[in-house]
Design an enzyme around this catalytic site. Structure first.
Site, PDB file in Angstrom:
ATOM      1  N   ARG A  31       1.107   4.598  11.086  1.00 50.15           N
ATOM      2  CA  ARG A  31       1.273   3.322  11.788  1.00 50.15           C
ATOM      3  C   ARG A  31       2.054   3.497  13.087  1.00 50.15           C
ATOM      4  O   ARG A  31       1.764   2.875  14.101  1.00 50.15           O
ATOM      5  CB  ARG A  31       1.974   2.303  10.866  1.00 50.15           C
ATOM      6  N   ARG A  58      12.505   4.390   0.444  1.00 51.95           N
ATOM      7  CA  ARG A  58      11.119   4.383   0.925  1.00 51.95           C
ATOM      8  C   ARG A  58      11.107   3.696   2.280  1.00 51.95           C
ATOM      9  O   ARG A  58      11.642   2.598   2.429  1.00 51.95           O
ATOM     10  CB  ARG A  58      10.170   3.684  -0.049  1.00 51.95           C
ATOM     11  N   GLU A 112      18.805   4.153  -7.910  1.00 51.95           N
ATOM     12  CA  GLU A 112      18.770   2.930  -7.111  1.00 51.95           C
ATOM     13  C   GLU A 112      17.661   3.101  -6.071  1.00 51.95           C
ATOM     14  O   GLU A 112      17.385   4.231  -5.629  1.00 51.95           O
ATOM     15  CB  GLU A 112      20.114   2.711  -6.397  1.00 51.95           C
ATOM     16  N   ASP A 160       7.361   7.393   4.902  1.00 47.33           N
ATOM     17  CA  ASP A 160       6.080   6.697   5.106  1.00 47.33           C
ATOM     18  C   ASP A 160       6.062   6.013   6.469  1.00 47.33           C
ATOM     19  O   ASP A 160       7.109   5.610   6.974  1.00 47.33           O
ATOM     20  CB  ASP A 160       5.896   5.664   3.975  1.00 47.33           C
ATOM     21  N   ASN A 220      -2.475  13.741  -1.216  1.00 49.08           N
ATOM     22  CA  ASN A 220      -2.716  13.873   0.232  1.00 49.08           C
ATOM     23  C   ASN A 220      -3.790  14.905   0.563  1.00 49.08           C
ATOM     24  O   ASN A 220      -4.329  14.911   1.677  1.00 49.08           O
ATOM     25  CB  ASN A 220      -1.423  14.232   0.982  1.00 49.08           C
ATOM     26  N   ARG A 264      -6.957  13.512   2.116  1.00 46.18           N
ATOM     27  CA  ARG A 264      -7.034  12.969   3.489  1.00 46.18           C
ATOM     28  C   ARG A 264      -8.070  13.764   4.305  1.00 46.18           C
ATOM     29  O   ARG A 264      -8.463  14.863   3.902  1.00 46.18           O
ATOM     30  CB  ARG A 264      -5.659  13.047   4.147  1.00 46.18           C
TER      31      ARG A 264
HETATM   32  C1  FPP Z   1       3.201   9.280   5.168  1.00 43.90           C
HETATM   33  O1  FPP Z   1       2.854   8.581   6.348  1.00 43.90           O
HETATM   34  C2  FPP Z   1       3.634  10.624   5.502  1.00 43.90           C
HETATM   35  C3  FPP Z   1       3.004  11.753   5.062  1.00 43.90           C
HETATM   36  C4  FPP Z   1       1.814  11.724   4.210  1.00 43.90           C
HETATM   37  C5  FPP Z   1       3.452  13.097   5.458  1.00 43.90           C
HETATM   38  C6  FPP Z   1       4.907  13.283   5.703  1.00 43.90           C
HETATM   39  C7  FPP Z   1       5.041  14.382   6.675  1.00 43.90           C
HETATM   40  C8  FPP Z   1       6.003  14.517   7.606  1.00 43.90           C
HETATM   41  C9  FPP Z   1       7.146  13.605   7.698  1.00 43.90           C
HETATM   42  C10 FPP Z   1       5.948  15.594   8.648  1.00 43.90           C
HETATM   43  C11 FPP Z   1       5.869  16.986   8.143  1.00 43.90           C
HETATM   44  C12 FPP Z   1       6.903  17.315   7.132  1.00 43.90           C
HETATM   45  C13 FPP Z   1       7.834  18.298   7.266  1.00 43.90           C
HETATM   46  C14 FPP Z   1       8.753  18.593   6.139  1.00 43.90           C
HETATM   47  C15 FPP Z   1       7.968  19.077   8.477  1.00 43.90           C
HETATM   48  P1  FPP Z   1       1.387   7.999   6.477  1.00 43.90           P
HETATM   49  O2  FPP Z   1       0.585   8.975   7.244  1.00 43.90           O
HETATM   50  O3  FPP Z   1       0.845   7.661   5.124  1.00 43.90           O
HETATM   51  O4  FPP Z   1       1.679   6.716   7.316  1.00 43.90           O
HETATM   52  P2  FPP Z   1       0.852   5.349   7.302  1.00 43.90           P
HETATM   53  O5  FPP Z   1       1.050   4.728   5.946  1.00 43.90           O
HETATM   54  O6  FPP Z   1       1.499   4.562   8.399  1.00 43.90           O
HETATM   55  O7  FPP Z   1      -0.582   5.713   7.589  1.00 43.90           O
END
Ligand code: FPP
Length: 252
Positions: free
Chosen positions: A33, A193, A212, A29, A77, A80
């Site tokens: 940000r 997390r 954990e 996560d 997701n 989005r």
């Molecule tokens: C959450 O951050 C992250 C995601 C919804 C997507 C995770 C994706 C990746 C790490 C990159 C692609 C994955 C692979 C396996 C190549 P957020 O966008 O919710 O962050 P925020 O809470 O700061 O807005």
């Protein structure tokens, strides 16, 4: 102890002296940000987050973790903005091509859980191909949770129980686990997390029962080997009681 005050090699040596969790899950996560802090579009946070996926996988493999599950795209997701969803799908496709050699050369088995039929063909095809080609690899199982939700997984499991026409007395923890998308994976022992959020967000709900939980303040695009080691060190300090008392554990 603050993240920057630790020496990586010394920490690694310490962590390697104690038992490692058999299965680590990460809720990645903070990409959005990270991008906002730099005045960049959200997708640039995801792009840098994709580099963290590669770095953390490499570190986990070198440490000898048997299983790593990364929450890359949740069932929710899909809601989005369409350009962010499209951008994430492009990054997943790029990742599957870019990391293929690394996965094969390091004897990593790529696995995926979730409603994979919802993924566009440009992701599903290279994903299926790499899952097939890496199926005999033995050193680590890397599971991508894609279009994944823990509630959705439980619903799919209940449907299988119904399809298999199990009688009530046949339904026990094993019958459930055999029908979850995670069937065959080692028990989840540590969930990380990132980005300071304190939520489970529909990740591995059944499997979390005795895991954990390590909360890291680091935003996922900044998360690397040192952060993984700090999470493992935290895990190794915990007393895992599984409902028993400390005294009972000392006696056993
Ligand atoms: C959450 O951050 C992250 C995601 C919804 C997507 C995770 C994706 C990746 C790490 C990159 C692609 C994955 C692979 C396996 C190549 P957020 O966008 O919710 O962050 P925020 O809470 O700061 O807005």
């Amino acid at each position: 102890m603050p993240r920057i005050a630790r020496d990586l090699q010394a920490l690694k040596a310490e962590v390697l002296q104690r038992p490692l969790p058999r299965h680590v899950g990460i809720i990645m996560d903070g990409n959005g940000r990270w991008a906002a802090q730099r005045g960049l579009p959200r997708i640039e946070g995801h792009r840098k987050g994709s580099d963290s996926v590669s770095e953390v996988t490499r570190a986990a493999r070198r440490l000898g973790l048997p299983a790593l599950t990364l929450y890359a795209f949740s069932a929710q997701n899909w809601e989005r903005p369409p350009d962010e969803v499209e951008g994430l799908m492009d990054l997943l496709r790029e990742y599957l091509f870019k990391e293929r050699a690394e996965i094969m050369d390091n004897d990593i088995r790529l696995h995926a859980i979730g409603d994979l039929d919802r993924l566009p063909a440009r992701v599903r095809e290279p994903l299926d191909e790499l899952r097939r080609d890496s199926a005999g690899n033995l050193k680590m199982i890397l599971t991508l949770a894609l279009s994944y939700g823990g509630r959705e997984e439980i619903i799919a499991m209940v449907r299988k129980v119904a399809e298999d026409k199990l009688r009530p007395e046949q339904i026990d923890a094993k019958a459930v686990e055999d029908r979850l998308w995670t069937a065959g994976l080692p028990p989840l022992e540590l969930v990380v997390r990132t980005s300071g959020e304190v939520r489970v967000s529909n990740f591995l709900l059944w499997q979390l029962a005795y895991a954990e939980i390590h909360l890291s303040e680091t935003l996922w695009p900044d998360f690397g080997e040192l952060d993984l080691l700090l999470a493992l060190e935290d895990f190794q300090r915990r007393e895992r009681r599984f409902g028993k008392t400390s005294a009972q554990l000392r006696r056993s």
